[in-house]
Design a protein around this motif. Structure first.
Motif, PDB file in Angstrom:
ATOM      1  N   LEU A 119       2.313  17.457 -11.092  1.00 36.80           N
ATOM      2  CA  LEU A 119       2.441  18.846 -10.637  1.00 36.80           C
ATOM      3  C   LEU A 119       3.577  19.527 -11.351  1.00 36.80           C
ATOM      4  N   VAL A 120       4.697  18.789 -11.405  1.00 36.70           N
ATOM      5  CA  VAL A 120       5.859  19.351 -12.100  1.00 36.70           C
ATOM      6  C   VAL A 120       5.511  19.630 -13.548  1.00 36.70           C
ATOM      7  N   GLN A 121       4.834  18.621 -14.143  1.00 40.04           N
ATOM      8  CA  GLN A 121       4.429  18.732 -15.551  1.00 40.04           C
ATOM      9  C   GLN A 121       3.526  19.950 -15.736  1.00 40.04           C
ATOM     10  N   THR A 122       2.546  20.005 -14.774  1.00 42.50           N
ATOM     11  CA  THR A 122       1.581  21.092 -14.878  1.00 42.50           C
ATOM     12  C   THR A 122       2.268  22.432 -14.798  1.00 42.50           C
ATOM     13  N   GLU A 123       3.159  22.508 -13.788  1.00 43.58           N
ATOM     14  CA  GLU A 123       3.876  23.776 -13.628  1.00 43.58           C
ATOM     15  C   GLU A 123       4.696  24.091 -14.849  1.00 43.58           C
ATOM     16  N   GLU A 143       0.835  -1.212   0.000  1.00 42.80           N
ATOM     17  CA  GLU A 143       0.000   0.000   0.000  1.00 42.80           C
ATOM     18  C   GLU A 143       0.858   1.245   0.000  1.00 42.80           C
ATOM     19  N   LEU A 144       1.897   1.171   0.860  1.00 42.77           N
ATOM     20  CA  LEU A 144       2.805   2.317   0.944  1.00 42.77           C
ATOM     21  C   LEU A 144       3.489   2.567  -0.385  1.00 42.77           C
ATOM     22  N   ALA A 145       3.913   1.446  -1.008  1.00 37.93           N
ATOM     23  CA  ALA A 145       4.580   1.577  -2.305  1.00 37.93           C
ATOM     24  C   ALA A 145       3.633   2.232  -3.307  1.00 37.93           C
ATOM     25  N   GLN A 146       2.373   1.778  -3.196  1.00 38.26           N
ATOM     26  CA  GLN A 146       1.367   2.332  -4.107  1.00 38.26           C
ATOM     27  C   GLN A 146       1.216   3.828  -3.862  1.00 38.26           C
ATOM     28  N   SER A 147       1.096   4.134  -2.548  1.00 38.68           N
ATOM     29  CA  SER A 147       0.938   5.537  -2.203  1.00 38.68           C
ATOM     30  C   SER A 147       2.108   6.351  -2.709  1.00 38.68           C
ATOM     31  N   LEU A 148       3.279   5.725  -2.528  1.00 36.81           N
ATOM     32  CA  LEU A 148       4.494   6.427  -2.979  1.00 36.81           C
ATOM     33  C   LEU A 148       4.435   6.655  -4.475  1.00 36.81           C
ATOM     34  N   ASP A 149       3.996   5.587  -5.188  1.00 33.23           N
ATOM     35  CA  ASP A 149       3.871   5.701  -6.651  1.00 33.23           C
ATOM     36  C   ASP A 149       2.918   6.840  -7.001  1.00 33.23           C
ATOM     37  N   GLU A 150       1.767   6.828  -6.257  1.00 30.04           N
ATOM     38  CA  GLU A 150       0.759   7.848  -6.540  1.00 30.04           C
ATOM     39  C   GLU A 150       1.314   9.228  -6.256  1.00 30.04           C
ATOM     40  N   LEU A 151       2.027   9.267  -5.121  1.00 25.13           N
ATOM     41  CA  LEU A 151       2.615  10.557  -4.749  1.00 25.13           C
ATOM     42  C   LEU A 151       3.575  11.038  -5.818  1.00 25.13           C
ATOM     43  N   ARG A 152       4.363  10.068  -6.277  1.00 25.73           N
ATOM     44  CA  ARG A 152       5.336  10.416  -7.316  1.00 25.73           C
ATOM     45  C   ARG A 152       4.621  10.896  -8.575  1.00 25.73           C
ATOM     46  N   ALA A 153       3.535  10.158  -8.917  1.00 28.33           N
ATOM     47  CA  ALA A 153       2.772  10.522 -10.112  1.00 28.33           C
ATOM     48  C   ALA A 153       2.216  11.940  -9.975  1.00 28.33           C
ATOM     49  N   ALA A 154       1.656  12.158  -8.736  1.00 27.85           N
ATOM     50  CA  ALA A 154       1.083  13.479  -8.484  1.00 27.85           C
ATOM     51  C   ALA A 154       2.154  14.549  -8.583  1.00 27.85           C
ATOM     52  N   GLN A 155       3.298  14.182  -8.002  1.00 29.23           N
ATOM     53  CA  GLN A 155       4.414  15.132  -8.048  1.00 29.23           C
ATOM     54  C   GLN A 155       4.818  15.415  -9.492  1.00 29.23           C
ATOM     55  N   ASP A 156       4.905  14.300 -10.248  1.00 26.92           N
ATOM     56  CA  ASP A 156       5.261  14.433 -11.673  1.00 26.92           C
ATOM     57  C   ASP A 156       4.257  15.329 -12.393  1.00 26.92           C
ATOM     58  N   GLU A 172       4.647   4.322 -25.899  1.00 29.81           N
ATOM     59  CA  GLU A 172       5.065   4.739 -24.562  1.00 29.81           C
ATOM     60  C   GLU A 172       5.921   6.000 -24.573  1.00 29.81           C
ATOM     61  N   PRO A 173       6.920   6.143 -25.473  1.00 29.85           N
ATOM     62  CA  PRO A 173       7.742   7.368 -25.433  1.00 29.85           C
ATOM     63  C   PRO A 173       6.932   8.622 -25.720  1.00 29.85           C
ATOM     64  N   VAL A 174       5.906   8.439 -26.512  1.00 31.77           N
ATOM     65  CA  VAL A 174       5.081   9.595 -26.874  1.00 31.77           C
ATOM     66  C   VAL A 174       4.180   9.987 -25.710  1.00 31.77           C
ATOM     67  N   ARG A 175       3.650   8.923 -25.058  1.00 30.47           N
ATOM     68  CA  ARG A 175       2.605   9.158 -24.068  1.00 30.47           C
ATOM     69  C   ARG A 175       3.067  10.122 -22.969  1.00 30.47           C
ATOM     70  N   THR A 176       4.328  10.025 -22.615  1.00 35.83           N
ATOM     71  CA  THR A 176       4.798  10.893 -21.533  1.00 35.83           C
ATOM     72  C   THR A 176       4.914  12.353 -21.942  1.00 35.83           C
ATOM     73  N   ARG A 177       4.923  12.580 -23.226  1.00 38.56           N
ATOM     74  CA  ARG A 177       5.167  13.961 -23.649  1.00 38.56           C
ATOM     75  C   ARG A 177       3.958  14.642 -24.262  1.00 38.56           C
ATOM     76  N   ILE A 178       2.846  13.922 -24.318  1.00 37.76           N
ATOM     77  CA  ILE A 178       1.738  14.444 -25.130  1.00 37.76           C
ATOM     78  C   ILE A 178       1.163  15.756 -24.615  1.00 37.76           C
ATOM     79  N   PHE A 179       1.389  16.022 -23.301  1.00 40.08           N
ATOM     80  CA  PHE A 179       0.815  17.274 -22.775  1.00 40.08           C
ATOM     81  C   PHE A 179       1.782  18.449 -22.883  1.00 40.08           C
ATOM     82  N   GLU A 180       2.962  18.207 -23.509  1.00 39.41           N
ATOM     83  CA  GLU A 180       3.914  19.322 -23.650  1.00 39.41           C
ATOM     84  C   GLU A 180       3.513  20.207 -24.826  1.00 39.41           C
TER      85      GLU A 180
END
Lengths: 320, 646
Positions: B381-385, B366-379, B580-588
């Protein structure tokens, strides 16, 4: 319990035995007779026999010497015995006892003496506690001589002359008592030496039979001479009294005195005690308790004498 | 505390041993005590009997003497002739060896006859003995025993005087040699090494197996047993020291007529041998019992501590972490039960530990999941910013480019008009102009026109880009209001469909709508959200167009869904999917997979801006390359934060 104790005692005794054997050499006993150590001698037979029965071996642990009735020889054989270094010396007869007592100091001496008064002779301070190195068996009863004379008179009231057989080496006490009693009974008397073969026959030769009697006072070593004396008595048809009941049979009519076998056995017992370490000065001198009286009826019959009942009543032994 | 520590087995053994030894000891002591008492009493009894018997024999000896002397005291003896008297005396001496001397004293006290074993007989001496204690004693007591005297200080003698019968009687006096008692005394057997002895009333030794002691006139009155016997006090049997110093059991009996004391002494060791035997037996039994108890104690302690050791070892192993450890003590007793409980406990611990591990695993997951989620959220956020700043940058650049671009476009338009003016002027000039020149001018004008067309075309394109870029800075301009979201979605879908159909008339696709009827009014910015939806639909149509294959049926699914606190719009196509390589950049911003000129790369960037920054929602993409792509818009239902709206 007994087997257990025995089981315990045996090994202990076995252990103790060699130690004692090393500590003490086998005891040595010297035996000195005033006159004779021949096989016929009563004292030697009884005393040495009792000692041998206790394990002593002649020539190895017990050494016998005789004085042959000669003071010089006695002194020489005494030296021989002393040279053997015995633990105790048995001296038989007044001459041997006196010689041993005077000659060797400190050597324990067991005297067997029917004549000497040990206290008067200076051998012991008292009968109960001799105090010196001499103890043993001392009859010391000169009055016995008077008794023997009275016995003779009771058997042969017609006797007017008495011949005393007396060994001068035994001292004068018995002879004094005997002659005094003879005087009291109004008899004449003679004295002869027991070891002189001619003395008694010649003393009797001139006497009338029936009025003469013979009294033999104590004489150490006389046993071997008894047959000879008996022959003389019978030849002269003379009644005789001797100082030992067991001497009767050779020619004497009567014998009254100590129970020799009973008394002399005590000598071996005293030797035992001295060998066990008792101080001879603390062993009381023993005097006889039993006396025996023997009559040879064959002799009295031959002499034509009637033995009165009073004598027969006294007799422990009557030879018929 | 500081003592040596003993193991349980040792203590148990000791306790057992102590108990058994104590019981045995007590029992042994009691039985030993009784055995000792019994044996001692028996020994005492035996000693007493022996003393009595010994006294009896000595008395018998004297009584016989008296009887023998009695022969001479007949009433008629006074009248018999002297010869007869002598004969009687002789017989008496012969019969009684102990008598050494015999006297007959007549009634007047005069000695009439004296017989001795050592002296000549004396008849009618007439010696006056009327004052002699022997005569007087006999006359007074009929039988008189005199004191023991020691002749020459050595041999014990005792006078016995006996009065005759009749009036004015005579007296027979016998001197008795007491050495003869020796034979009586030595004949008395007292055990193995015991002995008897006789003393007179004063304690002087009269008879003893060791004749020397008697002949030495030994006074024994100082021996405690003799002293107490003389006074008559104390027990008849007692332990004492013998003459040789050894411990003896001493018993005595008196001979009343003589006042003598007969002692019987037996070495204590010998007398008490049965006692010692009993003691040894008890000791042996005790030892045996102790040895047995030791064996039994060791055995029992082993039996008892064996399982305890097994328990201990098991507990240690469990303590070291070996939870599979089970203990088998092979017993059904308390320790067996204990082992059973221990095993159950171990099982429970093991079980609990396993559950715990599972729980920890769960929590970790669960913690790992939370961490993953946190990381995703962080990502995110970073992406959004990042995107936001990129958007602002883009808007800034667009604003700066827009004016020069307007100049280019306007002056291109103006130049076109001027070309047209030149052409018409040329027409007016007509033939005035050289035809060749005209042709040249016409040619140049044609070229200029073409160039200006290109400038206009690309200027408009640039203008379009700039406008799109400017859209990033147009936020907040429109108004948030309640809109029927389903209607908005349908309208946008229609618009997109028709737009695409207009561009490509052959385009066909199955449109499916699953709209949640309960969605109702949602507070949104309708213009901006329409723009987002159009972009998503456009992309979907583009994706299915690019996918080819036999029997491929393009399909688009639009879903709306009511959730608590939020609404969700899903757009799913079965197009090419996103690698996959595209998916990470589609919002740029300016990222596009379309060929150059066909896309600005700002569509998804703007959409992301609108959904996330303007509405405070989420824009997520899920895809399977070559199969499908699904965009999910999640919009909060409630009022958007002021910060976000600004």
């Amino acid at each position: 319990m007994t087997p257990r104790r025995t089981a315990l005692a045996l090994p202990l005794a076995w252990l103790a035995r060699p130690a004692r054997a090393q500590l003490r050499r086998p005891p040595r006993v010297g035996y000195l007779h005033s006159v004779s150590i021949g096989p016929a001698n009563n004292a030697t037979r009884l005393i040495v026999g009792a000692l041998k029965a206790r394990g002593l071996v002649e020539g190895q642990t017990i050494f016998l010497r005789a004085g042959r009735g000669e003071p010089a020889i006695l002194a020489r054989v005494l030296d021989e015995l002393v040279a053997i270094d015995p633990d105790v010396l048995v001296a038989v007869g007044a001459p041997a006892v006196l010689a041993a007592a005077q000659h060797v100091r400190r050597l324990p001496v067991v005297g067997v003496d029917l004549e000497t008064d040990p206290v008067a002779a200076g051998l012991a301070t008292s009968v109960a506690r001799p105090g010196g190195h001499v103890t043993g068996l001392f009859l010391d009863q000169p009055s016995m001589a008077a008794k023997w004379l009275d016995l003779l008179l009771e058997l042969a009231p017609t006797v007017r002359h008495v011949v005393f057989i007396w060994d001068a080496m035994t001292g004068p006490h018995q002879l004094h008592a005997a002659t005094a009693q003879a005087m009291r009974r109004r008899l004449t008397s003679d004295v002869v030496n027991p070891f002189d073969p001619d003395a008694l026959p010649s003393a009797l030769a001139t006497r009338t039979p029936g009025t003469t009697g013979v009294v033999m006072l104590t004489a150490p070593g006389i046993t071997e001479h008894l047959p000879r004396i008996g022959v003389s008595l019978r030849a002269a048809r003379v009644p005789g009294v001797t100082f030992l009941p067991n001497f009767v049979g050779h020619g004497f009519a009567m014998g009254y005195g100590i129970d020799q076998a009973h008394y002399y056995a005590r000598a071996a017992a005293i030797v035992d005690r001295i060998l066990d370490g008792d101080d001879p000065g603390a062993i009381p001198i023993e005097r006889p308790t039993r006396f025996r009286f023997a009559i040879d009826v064959r002799i009295t019959d031959a002499l034509g004498l009637v033995v009165p009942n009073t004598l027969l009543a006294q007799a422990d032994e009557v030879l018929e | 505390m500081s003592g040596p520590t003993l193991s349980l087995a040792q203590r148990l053994t000791l306790a057992f041993l102590g108990l058994v030894a104590a019981v045995l000891l007590v029992n042994g002591s009691i039985s030993m005590w009784f055995a000792y008492r019994e044996a001692t009493e028996a020994a005492v009894r035996v000693e007493q009997e022996k003393a009595d018997a010994a006294a009896e024999r000595v008395a018998q000896f004297i009584a016989e003497l008296e009887q023998q002397i009695g022969w001479t005291t007949r009433a008629d003896w006074a009248r018999v002739p002297m010869e007869q008297r002598r004969y009687d005396f002789i017989r008496l001496l012969r019969q009684a060896p102990a008598i050494t001397e015999l006297l007959f004293v007549d009634g007047g006290g005069h000695e009439r006859l004296r017989l001795s074993r050592l002296e000549p007989d004396v008849l009618d001496s007439g010696t006056d003995l009327s004052a002699d204690p022997r005569f007087r004693g006999a006359r007074e007591n009929r039988v008189w025993y005199g004191p023991v005297t020691f002749r020459r200080g050595s041999e014990p003698y005792m006078p016995v005087a006996m009065a005759h019968a009749g009036r004015n009687p005579g007296v027979t006096i016998a001197d008795v040699n007491l050495k003869l008692i020796w034979e009586v005394i030595t004949a008395i057997r007292v055990g193995g090494t015991g002995y008897a002895f006789v003393t007179d009333a004063a304690g002087r030794l009269v008879a003893h197996p060791d004749m020397s002691l008697v002949l030495r006139e030994t006074d024994l009155s100082r021996l405690p047993q003799v002293a107490s016997a003389i006074t008559g006090a104390g027990e008849r049997v007692r332990t004492a020291r013998g003459l040789n110093g050894r411990s003896v059991l001493s018993a005595h009996a008196t001979i009343p007529r003589l006042g003598w004391l007969v002692f019987v002494e037996q070495p204590t060791v010998e007398a008490l041998a049965p006692v010692y035997a009993a003691a040894y037996q008890t000791l042996a039994l005790l030892s045996l019992g102790v040895v047995l108890a030791l064996g039994a104690g060791v055995f029992l302690a082993r039996r008892l501590t064996g399982p305890i050791r097994a328990l201990q070892a098991g507990a240690e192993r469990v303590g070291q972490g070996d939870l599979t450890q089970r203990i088998d003590v092979g017993a059904a007793d308390e320790i067996g039960t204990l082992a059973l409980r221990f095993n159950e406990m171990a099982a429970r611990i093991q079980e609990a530990q396993e559950t715990l591990e599972a729980k920890v695993e769960d929590r970790t997951r669960e913690l790992a999941q939370s961490l993953d989620e946190l990381r995703a959220a962080q990502d995110r956020l970073v992406q959004t910013e990042k995107l936001a700043s990129l958007g602002q940058l883009t808007a800034g650049i667009a604003h700066e480019i827009k004016n020069p671009l307007n100049f280019v476009n306007n002056f291109a338009d103006l130049s076109r008009e001027l070309i047209e003016e030149l052409s018409s002027t040329m027409e007016k000039a007509g033939p005035a102009l050289d035809p060749a020149l005209r042709a040249d001018v016409e040619e140049v004008c044609g070229t200029l026109r073409n160039n200006l067309d290109k400038i206009t075309t690309h200027g408009k394109r640039a203008d379009s880009i700039v406008r799109n870029m400017l859209a990033h800075s147009r936020e907040g301009k429109s108004e948030r209001r309640s809109v029927e979201l389903n209607a908005l979605v349908e309208e946008a879908l229609n618009l997109a469909w028709h737009g695409t159909r207009a561009e490509r008339p052959g385009f066909n696709i199955t449109l499916e709508k699953r709209l949640d009827a309960g969605l109702g009014q949602v507070q949104i910015f309708p213009q901006e959200l329409t723009r987002v939806l159009l972009n998503l639909f456009g992309n979907a149509f583009y994706a299915v167009q690019n996918k080819e294959g036999v029997g491929f049926q393009p399909h688009l699914l639009v879903t709306t869904e009511q959730r608590s606190g939020s609404v969700v719009v899903r757009v799913r196509d079965n197009g090419t999917g996103i690698p996959e390589p595209v998916r990470t950049r589609i919002f740029e911003p300016f990222f596009t997979t379309k060929p150059p000129g066909q896309g600005t790369g700002l569509g998804l960037s703007l959409s992301h801006d609108i959904v996330v920054r303007q509405h405070g929602g989420e824009l997520a993409v899920a895809t399977e390359p070559g199969a499908w792509t699904e965009f999910t818009i999640t919009l909060p239902r409630g009022p958007v934060l002021e910060g976000r709206a600004a």
